[in-house]
Each structure stands twice: as structure tokens, then as C-alpha cells.
Design a protein around this motif. Sequence first.
Motif, mmCIF file in Angstrom:
data_model
loop_
_atom_site.group_PDB
_atom_site.id
_atom_site.type_symbol
_atom_site.label_atom_id
_atom_site.label_comp_id
_atom_site.label_asym_id
_atom_site.label_seq_id
_atom_site.Cartn_x
_atom_site.Cartn_y
_atom_site.Cartn_z
ATOM 1 N N ARG A 183 0.856 -1.190 0.000
ATOM 2 C CA ARG A 183 0.000 0.000 0.000
ATOM 3 C C ARG A 183 0.885 1.230 0.000
ATOM 4 N NH1 ARG A 183 -4.789 -1.730 4.337
ATOM 5 N NH2 ARG A 183 -6.014 -2.888 2.792
ATOM 6 N N ALA A 233 -8.677 3.658 -0.027
ATOM 7 C CA ALA A 233 -9.123 4.746 0.860
ATOM 8 C C ALA A 233 -8.998 6.047 0.077
ATOM 9 C CB ALA A 233 -8.261 4.815 2.117
ATOM 10 N N VAL A 266 -5.132 5.946 -0.537
ATOM 11 C CA VAL A 266 -4.235 4.808 -0.369
ATOM 12 C C VAL A 266 -4.441 3.895 -1.572
ATOM 13 C CG1 VAL A 266 -3.582 2.853 1.079
ATOM 14 C CG2 VAL A 266 -4.322 5.000 2.140
ATOM 15 N N ILE A 277 0.567 6.959 5.312
ATOM 16 C CA ILE A 277 -0.807 6.449 5.391
ATOM 17 C C ILE A 277 -1.370 6.743 6.781
ATOM 18 C CG2 ILE A 277 -2.209 4.337 5.448
ATOM 19 C CD1 ILE A 277 -0.296 3.254 3.187
ATOM 20 N N LEU A 291 -9.327 2.078 5.812
ATOM 21 C CA LEU A 291 -8.659 1.348 4.724
ATOM 22 C C LEU A 291 -9.509 0.123 4.394
ATOM 23 C CD1 LEU A 291 -5.074 1.500 6.234
ATOM 24 C CD2 LEU A 291 -6.054 3.031 4.547
#
Length: 140
Positions: A5, A36, A76, A129, A138
Motif C-alpha cells: 500500500r 481509501a 491509499v 498512510i 482502509l
Amino acid sequence: MAVERTLSIIKPDATERNLTGKIVAKFEDAGLRVVASKRIHLTPAQAGQFYAVHAERPFYGELCEFMASAPVVVQVLEGEGAISKNREVMGATNPADAAEGTIRAEFAKSVGENSVHGSDAPETAKEEIAFFFSGLELVG
Ligand code: DAT
Ligand code: MG
């Protein structure tokens, strides 16, 4: 390669020109999945905290002011080798050096107003993140 990610930001120069959808399409076409996403308007202090690693660079003040000049879309992205894949799709920091077809080659206005941010390594991806999203946000 492992599934990773990474943190992406669609910057003020791009949101202002209504390029969010075109940029997200490039990520999705490259096999990256948006897990996200939110549109926010950073304060200069928040931008400064996010870019603290560049605090000593001569362009830091300008960078923080720019990042707070209009809304951004923070996302994300998930996929095989997502960190390097995202950097490939973004293109070089300076659009003059960015490969044809990359986001920065197509859309960036200058080295400062270069349309997108992407994390540069697994450790920074994790930190970036966490700067913007809680685990509950997420959704893979
Ligand atoms: P990248 O965004 O490709 O990871 P970076 O981490 O070196 O590049 O720099 C962060 C941001 O700072 C970059 O996207 C735009 C701005 N910046 C970098 N070099 C600059 C320069 N020489 N003049 C103005 N802004 C610059
Ligand atoms: Mg960087």
C-alpha cells in the motif's frame, strides 16, 4: 513482488483544474486499487508537518503554501509493488524529465506544482498512510 500500500496525494494544481478523475484512471489502469480516499484542505502547518523531511530545503515554504492553496485528494493505493508502480505512473519530480504518458508529463505545471505525491519507500508509505487515515478507513 508483494502486495503493498502507498499514499498518494492529488495536489492543488490538479484538483483546481478538475483532473482528479483522469489521474485516478491512470492509477487504476496500471492495476492499482483505491482502498481509501478523501478530499481535504490542508492548513499550511499540516502541509509543513507532512513535508517535514524537506524542512531545510530552499523550496519548503513555497511547497507548504502551495499544498494548502486548494483542496487535495489523499488516497491509499494497493497492488503488487504499489510503491514503485505508483512512482512510475507519476513520472519524475520535474515534469521536464518525466517519461511520456506519465501523470507529471501530461499534467504537471512545474517542478513545484507537479500534480501528485507518492510515497517513496515502505517505511515512508506506512508513516504517510497513518498521517491521514485510521485503520478503519482502509477498505481493501
Ligand atoms: P517527489 O514528489 O517526486 O517525491 P521530492 O520528495 O524530492 O519529490 O520533493 C517533494 C516535493 O517538493 C516535490 O514533489 C515538489 C517540491 N520540490 C522538489 N524539488 C523542488 C524544486 N527544485 N523546486 C521547487 N519545488 C520542489
Ligand atoms: Mg518525495
